[in-house]
Motif scaffolding. Structure first.
Motif, PDB file in Angstrom:
ATOM      1  N   PRO A 104       0.785  -1.231   0.000  1.00 32.07           N
ATOM      2  CA  PRO A 104       0.000   0.000   0.000  1.00 32.07           C
ATOM      3  C   PRO A 104       0.821   1.288   0.000  1.00 32.07           C
ATOM      4  N   ASN A 105       2.041   1.260   0.519  1.00 29.33           N
ATOM      5  CA  ASN A 105       2.865   2.467   0.564  1.00 29.33           C
ATOM      6  C   ASN A 105       3.750   2.638  -0.661  1.00 29.33           C
ATOM      7  N   GLY A 106       3.837   1.585  -1.482  1.00 32.72           N
ATOM      8  CA  GLY A 106       4.605   1.671  -2.718  1.00 32.72           C
ATOM      9  C   GLY A 106       6.095   1.662  -2.480  1.00 32.72           C
ATOM     10  N   PRO A 107       6.882   1.934  -3.457  1.00 31.83           N
ATOM     11  CA  PRO A 107       6.482   2.278  -4.822  1.00 31.83           C
ATOM     12  C   PRO A 107       6.194   1.036  -5.660  1.00 31.83           C
ATOM     13  N   CYS A 108       5.486   1.229  -6.745  1.00 35.72           N
ATOM     14  CA  CYS A 108       5.163   0.118  -7.639  1.00 35.72           C
ATOM     15  C   CYS A 108       6.376  -0.310  -8.471  1.00 35.72           C
ATOM     16  N   GLU A 109       7.238   0.645  -8.771  1.00 37.61           N
ATOM     17  CA  GLU A 109       8.350   0.413  -9.685  1.00 37.61           C
ATOM     18  C   GLU A 109       9.220  -0.780  -9.292  1.00 37.61           C
ATOM     19  N   SER A 110       9.533  -0.937  -8.024  1.00 37.28           N
ATOM     20  CA  SER A 110      10.420  -2.019  -7.600  1.00 37.28           C
ATOM     21  C   SER A 110       9.696  -3.066  -6.746  1.00 37.28           C
ATOM     22  N   CYS A 111       8.387  -3.136  -6.853  1.00 36.61           N
ATOM     23  CA  CYS A 111       7.604  -4.064  -6.023  1.00 36.61           C
ATOM     24  C   CYS A 111       7.847  -5.511  -6.447  1.00 36.61           C
ATOM     25  N   ARG A 112       8.154  -6.367  -5.490  1.00 39.15           N
ATOM     26  CA  ARG A 112       8.430  -7.768  -5.799  1.00 39.15           C
ATOM     27  C   ARG A 112       7.153  -8.569  -6.089  1.00 39.15           C
ATOM     28  N   PHE A 113       5.980  -7.976  -5.788  1.00 40.53           N
ATOM     29  CA  PHE A 113       4.703  -8.666  -6.003  1.00 40.53           C
ATOM     30  C   PHE A 113       4.061  -8.308  -7.360  1.00 40.53           C
ATOM     31  N   TYR A 114       4.722  -7.429  -8.134  1.00 41.27           N
ATOM     32  CA  TYR A 114       4.114  -6.957  -9.391  1.00 41.27           C
ATOM     33  C   TYR A 114       3.773  -8.130 -10.307  1.00 41.27           C
ATOM     34  N   GLU A 115       2.518  -8.148 -10.772  1.00 40.57           N
ATOM     35  CA  GLU A 115       2.064  -9.120 -11.759  1.00 40.57           C
ATOM     36  C   GLU A 115       1.294  -8.367 -12.810  1.00 40.57           C
ATOM     37  N   LYS A 116       1.661  -8.539 -14.060  1.00 42.06           N
ATOM     38  CA  LYS A 116       0.984  -7.861 -15.160  1.00 42.06           C
ATOM     39  C   LYS A 116      -0.471  -8.304 -15.228  1.00 42.06           C
ATOM     40  N   ASP A 117      -1.382  -7.329 -15.241  1.00 38.38           N
ATOM     41  CA  ASP A 117      -2.813  -7.603 -15.325  1.00 38.38           C
ATOM     42  C   ASP A 117      -3.158  -8.010 -16.753  1.00 38.38           C
ATOM     43  N   GLU A 118      -3.871  -9.118 -16.876  1.00 37.72           N
ATOM     44  CA  GLU A 118      -4.218  -9.599 -18.226  1.00 37.72           C
ATOM     45  C   GLU A 118      -5.679  -9.639 -18.446  1.00 37.72           C
TER      46      GLU A 118
END
Length: 118
Positions: A104-118
């Protein structure tokens, strides 16, 4: 008095206290940010207060409930509204107030949980 120049009471949600009144030239919506007395607040809720006058109700004042916040550096335009963070991530909340559940606090740029939305 025009509706967009009504007196607006700014109320801090926790601890509940009135921060004062201000004349705004815009209509504050939940998710907007407000700079007030040198601090930045996120608008959480807006309430209208009416007065019965001359046989009808008239909008008298607006109360906005706020919390202290920092303006997010990451925003994405989705269907005409700004959301916090990277909207291409499947965990994004598509909200003006919260980025996501896992980071919730970010940042998104280096987030290890990032998954591309399809």
């Amino acid at each position: 008095m025009e509706p967009d120049s009504l007196p607006t009471e700014v109320i801090l949600t926790h601890p509940r206290q009135s921060l004062g009144r201000v004349q705004l030239d815009w209509t504050p919506q939940p998710g907007n940010y407000l700079d007030f007395e040198g601090k930045t607040y996120a608008v959480l809720e807006r309430r209208h207060r009416y007065q019965f006058k001359s046989g009808r109700y008239r909008l008298n004042t607006i109360a906005i409930y706020v919390q202290f916040a920092q303006r997010p550096a990451e925003k994405t335009l989705v269907e005409g509204r700004w959301v916090i963070g990277d909207a291409t991530c499947s965990y994004n909340a598509y909200s003006e107030i919260i980025r996501c559940a896992v980071n919730p606090n970010g940042p998104c740029e280096s987030c290890r949980f990032y998954e591309k939305d399809e």
